[in-house]
Design a protein around this motif. Structure first.
Motif, PDB file in Angstrom:
ATOM      1  N   ALA A  11      35.352  44.444  29.236  1.00  0.00           N
ATOM      2  CA  ALA A  11      36.454  45.393  29.091  1.00  0.00           C
ATOM      3  C   ALA A  11      36.084  46.535  28.157  1.00  0.00           C
ATOM      4  N   GLY A  35      40.395  50.102  31.929  1.00  0.00           N
ATOM      5  CA  GLY A  35      39.619  49.396  30.909  1.00  0.00           C
ATOM      6  C   GLY A  35      40.470  49.068  29.687  1.00  0.00           C
ATOM      7  N   LEU A  38      42.545  46.105  30.508  1.00  0.00           N
ATOM      8  CA  LEU A  38      41.734  44.887  30.412  1.00  0.00           C
ATOM      9  C   LEU A  38      41.495  44.511  28.955  1.00  0.00           C
TER      10      LEU A  38
END
Length: 76
Positions: A11, A35, A38
């Motif tokens: 991530a 991202g 995540l």
């Protein structure tokens, strides 16, 4: 390295790569937002909820930036 740590590394690595490529296309900004989501999930899963909240906020900032860039409006 356990699975959760590998997920966190992925991530944060994704965030870094997308941030570096953001100037090339507004799609990299959207990928950066993903991202961040995540990274937020990683923070909550490992029990570091302040990190999870901040990454969630960054995802919101990145989505707003993506929407401005997509429409052609200048970004700050």
């Amino acid at each position: 390295m356990d699975g959760l740590s590998a997920f966190g590394l992925f991530a944060v690595g994704m965030m870094l790569v997308c941030y570096m490529l953001e100037a090339r296309s507004h799609w990299w900004t959207l990928a950066f937002a993903l991202g961040c989501l995540l990274g937020s999930a990683y923070g909550f899963l490992q029990g570091a909820w302040p990190f999870g909240l901040v990454e969630l906020a960054w995802a919101g900032v990145a989505v707003a930036k993506w929407m401005r860039r997509r429409s052609g409006a200048p970004t700050a």
